[in-house]
Design a protein around this motif. Structure first.
Motif, short mmCIF file in Angstrom:
data_model
loop_
_atom_site.label_atom_id
_atom_site.label_comp_id
_atom_site.label_asym_id
_atom_site.label_seq_id
_atom_site.Cartn_x
_atom_site.Cartn_y
_atom_site.Cartn_z
N UNK A 148 0.87 -1.18 0.00
CA UNK A 148 0.00 0.00 0.00
C UNK A 148 0.89 1.22 0.00
N UNK A 149 0.68 2.08 -1.00
CA UNK A 149 1.48 3.30 -1.13
C UNK A 149 0.79 4.46 -0.42
N UNK A 150 -0.52 4.54 -0.56
CA UNK A 150 -1.24 5.67 0.00
C UNK A 150 -2.65 5.24 0.38
N UNK A 151 -3.13 5.82 1.46
CA UNK A 151 -4.51 5.62 1.89
C UNK A 151 -5.25 6.94 1.69
N UNK A 152 -6.27 6.93 0.86
CA UNK A 152 -7.10 8.11 0.66
C UNK A 152 -8.38 7.95 1.44
N UNK A 153 -8.79 9.00 2.10
CA UNK A 153 -10.00 8.93 2.90
C UNK A 153 -11.26 8.96 2.04
N UNK A 154 -11.11 9.09 0.73
CA UNK A 154 -12.27 9.05 -0.16
C UNK A 154 -12.76 7.62 -0.38
N UNK A 155 -12.03 6.64 0.09
CA UNK A 155 -12.52 5.28 0.03
C UNK A 155 -11.68 4.30 -0.75
N UNK A 156 -10.36 4.56 -0.90
CA UNK A 156 -9.54 3.57 -1.58
C UNK A 156 -8.08 3.67 -1.14
N UNK A 157 -7.37 2.54 -1.34
CA UNK A 157 -5.93 2.48 -1.14
C UNK A 157 -5.29 2.51 -2.51
#
Length: 126
Positions: A107-116
Motif C-alpha cells: 500500500x502506497x497511499x490511503x485516501x479517505x475518499x474510500x480507496x488504497x
C-alpha cells in the motif's frame, strides 16, 4: 463498565498482592477515577472476515514469494483498491497489513475518499 472495573481491580491486586480492606477501597477508588478509553465497536462479522483473510494471506504470501524467485516480475502497476467507508483505524491498519503482507503488493497511499493505492508487480517484461 463492570468489566473495566473488574479488570482494573485484578491488575491492582496483582500489582499490590494485598487483599486488606484498605487496599480494596483504594483499588476501587483508583479503578473508578481512571478514565475509560472510548473506542469504536466494530461488528463481529467484520472481524471474522478480517481473520479469515489473514488465514488465506499466509499461504498466498509463501506462494507469491516462490513465484517471484522462480519467475521474474518486472511489470509494475498502481491499482486503486476500494475499501469500505467508516472503518475504524484498527481495521484500516489490519487491511493495510494484509495487503502489504504479500510480497507482490504494498500500500502506497490511503485516501479517505474510500480507496488504497496499491503498488502491484506482475510477471512479464517491462
Amino acid at each position: 463498565m463492570i468489566g473495566h472495573l473488574i479488570l482494573r481491580l485484578t491488575i491492582w491486586f496483582l500489582l499490590t498482592a494485598n487483599f486488606s480492606v484498605e487496599n480494596i477501597i483504594i483499588g476501587v477508588i483508583i479503578a473508578l477515577i481512571l478514565p475509560r478509553g472510548f473506542t469504536t465497536r466494530e461488528r463481529l462479522t467484520e472481524w471474522l472476515q478480517v481473520i479469515s483473510k489473514l488465514f488465506v494471506a499466509i499461504p498466498v504470501a509463501f506462494l507469491e514469494a516462490f513465484e517471484i524467485i522462480f519467475r521474474p516480475h518486472k511489470r509494475e502497476e498502481m491499482i486503486p483498491e476500494e475499501i469500505k467507508l467508516k472503518r475504524s483505524p484498527l481495521l484500516i491498519f489490519v487491511d493495510v497489513f494484509l495487503i502489504t503482507f504479500t510480497p507482490k503488493t504494498i500500500v502506497v497511499r490511503y485516501n479517505e475518499q474510500g480507496f488504497y493505492e496499491v503498488h502491484h508487480i506482475k510477471p512479464g517484461r517491462e
